[in-house]
Design an enzyme around this catalytic site. Structure first.
Site, PDB file in Angstrom:
ATOM      1  N   THR A  40      22.879  64.539   4.031  1.00  0.00           N
ATOM      2  CA  THR A  40      22.570  63.141   3.752  1.00  0.00           C
ATOM      3  C   THR A  40      21.550  63.027   2.616  1.00  0.00           C
ATOM      4  O   THR A  40      21.694  62.203   1.704  1.00  0.00           O
ATOM      5  CB  THR A  40      22.022  62.449   5.018  1.00  0.00           C
ATOM      6  OG1 THR A  40      22.996  62.575   6.068  1.00  0.00           O
ATOM      7  CG2 THR A  40      21.722  60.984   4.767  1.00  0.00           C
ATOM      8  N   LYS A  85      28.387  70.379  16.025  1.00  0.00           N
ATOM      9  CA  LYS A  85      27.518  70.207  14.861  1.00  0.00           C
ATOM     10  C   LYS A  85      27.780  68.896  14.130  1.00  0.00           C
ATOM     11  O   LYS A  85      26.883  68.254  13.605  1.00  0.00           O
ATOM     12  CB  LYS A  85      27.701  71.378  13.894  1.00  0.00           C
ATOM     13  CG  LYS A  85      26.861  71.252  12.621  1.00  0.00           C
ATOM     14  CD  LYS A  85      27.113  72.419  11.681  1.00  0.00           C
ATOM     15  CE  LYS A  85      26.345  72.251  10.379  1.00  0.00           C
ATOM     16  NZ  LYS A  85      26.853  71.132   9.574  1.00  0.00           N
ATOM     17  N   ALA A 140      26.897  79.567   7.074  1.00  0.00           N
ATOM     18  CA  ALA A 140      25.671  80.217   6.612  1.00  0.00           C
ATOM     19  C   ALA A 140      25.088  81.164   7.648  1.00  0.00           C
ATOM     20  O   ALA A 140      24.297  82.032   7.304  1.00  0.00           O
ATOM     21  CB  ALA A 140      24.633  79.170   6.221  1.00  0.00           C
ATOM     22  N   TRP A 184      19.463  57.481   4.417  1.00  0.00           N
ATOM     23  CA  TRP A 184      20.465  57.124   5.424  1.00  0.00           C
ATOM     24  C   TRP A 184      20.580  55.600   5.496  1.00  0.00           C
ATOM     25  O   TRP A 184      21.690  55.056   5.487  1.00  0.00           O
ATOM     26  CB  TRP A 184      20.078  57.680   6.804  1.00  0.00           C
ATOM     27  CG  TRP A 184      21.182  57.521   7.824  1.00  0.00           C
ATOM     28  CD1 TRP A 184      22.112  58.450   8.174  1.00  0.00           C
ATOM     29  CD2 TRP A 184      21.476  56.350   8.612  1.00  0.00           C
ATOM     30  NE1 TRP A 184      22.972  57.944   9.130  1.00  0.00           N
ATOM     31  CE2 TRP A 184      22.607  56.656   9.413  1.00  0.00           C
ATOM     32  CE3 TRP A 184      20.913  55.083   8.715  1.00  0.00           C
ATOM     33  CZ2 TRP A 184      23.168  55.734  10.292  1.00  0.00           C
ATOM     34  CZ3 TRP A 184      21.480  54.163   9.596  1.00  0.00           C
ATOM     35  CH2 TRP A 184      22.592  54.486  10.385  1.00  0.00           C
TER      36      TRP A 184
END
Length: 556
Positions: A73, A105, A273, A409
């Protein structure tokens, strides 16, 4: 309050042609995938080689928590903010995996008024890149088993086949299986297993390849297993590299979309990752750098995983340096690192916040050790109190650390203008002295130890007998010159996900090392990290639906 998908569905998207034209692209530079998505030519970087590169800004974060950090974001919001103040910015992000989307997630398209669109497409099938990678990976698996069934000319030991099948979903039941049962007509029985698609070496290769020629060379070098006398067997030995590249030729092309505010975004590739190197494709980043004056990109999870791999693996493969880093932190996540349970995060707790700041402090030290200028972005949530945000700002200011309160946001690009201005100042800093965490000529165990001690803050590493035997073998093969890709939990600086904050006095346990010769790195497995995740007790998929007119519901 509107949900992310409700906000996204109210957005006014421009035809993708207008986004492409705004970047100065001709019709030969892109091809439409519907009205709002396009594939960019994989020749663009070469075509624009004469143009200077834009400044590359890497967005990373503290260790993630269930409270959320909003790294994507902030990445999107920062890109929008840069355009709002008259800069030509292009965003470069990873593609989401269906496993996390359907699991726990969530997606990777940003949130609120800082999203990349169309978010439903991006979070689901998008342009089919991940399906192409799945197909190529599993085609190779089929070729391996067929070769053994047809006489095994290469003398492959079925007990030493390293190549696993994949699917783009969390499915713990497939972690360890047996294939080839049912008699001679159904193949040779052997143990096998599945990884999630984003953990496939082909995903890593796609994201590190410079062009189709490099893609083919890297795929040729994939080690699929070993012979009975323990010699490596490669894709080149099987003579199937051409077929695999054919399946990937369109997936190699970066994807062009736009944000809520019509800022161009290139979304391409998506290795995890925690079990891979966690960065969007090199081709996407380099294309964005040729098309924009500023590139805002991100790496997965915290600076201990994504940023370290971006800086030690991706920049080496692409021969470039980032110009600045943004470290995202939230009051909520810092309070969790300070000992507050998720249910109590809306209550003001300055003491816990101060205790949790130790996690942020370690990530700051890591980025400083790379010699890069940075800004801390406080990603504000509605429940944050002024006293809490001021605590973080005061902590930063007392250490002469640049910090910006962001509200991207809720307010889109307007909420990130302070961050954008401070990031620009950092990209113009003359203090940048980029250096990586280890030298490629260091031994394998020295590289691992440097990451564990310098990035995680560990006392030492504990290498299992299996891993030590693997190190000795890889040294004989000449693979000890590769970078290291640590597979570790994202939730903690240690390899124990329960140790939040800034743990000390711990040792990183190295249980296994897997060669990704095509990708050009060694994957070091620590703790209990899995290469095929499982679904939670209540998957996010339970909230998803589609209306009779085809409108997605419950997708975040």
């Amino acid at each position: 309050m509107l949900t992310d998908i409700e906000i996204a569905q109210q957005a006014k998207l421009k035809p993708i042609r207008e986004i492409a034209e705004g970047l100065g692209l001709s019709e030969n530079d892109w091809e439409p995938y519907g009205h709002t998505k396009a594939k960019l030519s994989d020749q663009l970087v070469e075509k624009l080689a004469h143009k200077p590169n834009g400044k590359i800004i890497l967005v990373t974060s503290i260790n993630p928590t269930p409270a959320g950090e909003g790294k994507s974001t902030v990445t999107v919001g920062l890109g929008q903010a840069l355009n709002n103040i008259g800069k030509k910015a292009v965003i470069a992000l990873r593609e989401p995996s269906l496993g996390p989307v359907m699991g726990i997630k969530g997606g990777a398209a940003g949130g609120g008024y800082s999203q990349v669109l169309p978010m439903e497409d991006i979070n689901l099938h998008f342009t089919g890149d991940l399906h192409a990678i799945t197909s190529a990976n599993n085609a190779l698996a089929a070729m391996i088993d067929n070769h053994i069934h047809r006489g095994n000319e290469l003398n492959i030991d079925p007990r030493r086949i390293e190549w696993k099948r994949v699917m783009d979903m969390n499915d713990r039941a497939l972690r360890q299986i047996v294939v080839g049962l049912g008699g001679p007509l159904r193949g040779v029985p052997r143990e096998d297993g599945f990884n999630i698609t984003v953990a496939s070496e082909i995903m890593a290769i796609l994201c590190l390849a410079k062009d189709l020629k490099d893609l083919k060379a890297r795929i040729s070098n994939i080690v699929i297993g070993y012979t009975y006398d323990e010699k490596p067997v490669t894709v080149k030995d099987l003579k199937v590299e051409g077929a695999l590249v054919l399946l990937l030729k369109d997936a190699m092309k970066p994807n062009l979309v736009q944000t809520m505010e019509n800022t161009p975004a290139i979304i391409h590739g998506g290795p995890f990752a925690n079990i891979a190197h966690g960065c969007n494709s090199l081709m996407a980043t380099k294309t964005a750098a040729k098309l924009g004056d500023y590139v805002v990109t991100e790496s997965g999870f915290g600076a201990d995983l994504g940023a370290e791999k971006f800086l030690d693996i991706k920049t080496r493969a692409g021969d470039f340096e980032p110009d600045a880093v943004v470290i995202v932190a939230t009051v909520r996540a810092l309070k969790m690192h300070g000992g507050v349970p998720k249910d109590n995060l809306t209550n003001e707790n300055i003491d816990a916040l101060k205790n949790g700041m130790k996690n942020l402090e370690k990530h700051v030290e890591t980025i400083e050790s790379f010699g890069l200028p940075f800004v801390i972005a406080i990603n504000k949530f509605p429940t944050d109190t002024e006293a809490e945000t001021e605590t973080i700002k005061s902590w930063c200011e007392s250490r002469n650390i640049n910090v910006a309160l962001t509200e991207v946001w809720a307010n889109g690009g307007e909420g990130g203008i302070e961050l954008a201005e401070k990031v620009i100042q950092q990209t113009e800093s003359k203090e940048r002295n980029f250096n990586r965490m280890y030298d490629l000529h260091d031994s394998i165990d020295v590289k691992i130890r440097k990451i564990a001690q310098k990035v995680y803050g560990a006392d030492d590493i504990d290498i299992s007998a299996k891993a030590r035997k693997q190190i000795s073998f890889y040294e004989q093969q000449g693979w000890d010159q590769f970078p290291i890709c640590m597979a570790k939990t994202q939730y903690s600086l240690s390899d124990d996900p329960s140790l939040l904050g800034r743990p000390n006095g711990f040792t990183i346990s190295i249980r296994e090392i897997r060669p990704s010769v095509g990708a050009g790195f060694l994957v070091v497995l620590t703790g209990d990290v899995m290469t095929m995740p499982g679904l939670p007790k209540k998957p996010a998929a339970l909230n998803m639906d589609v209306t009779e007119d085809g409108k997605a519901v419950g997708l975040f």
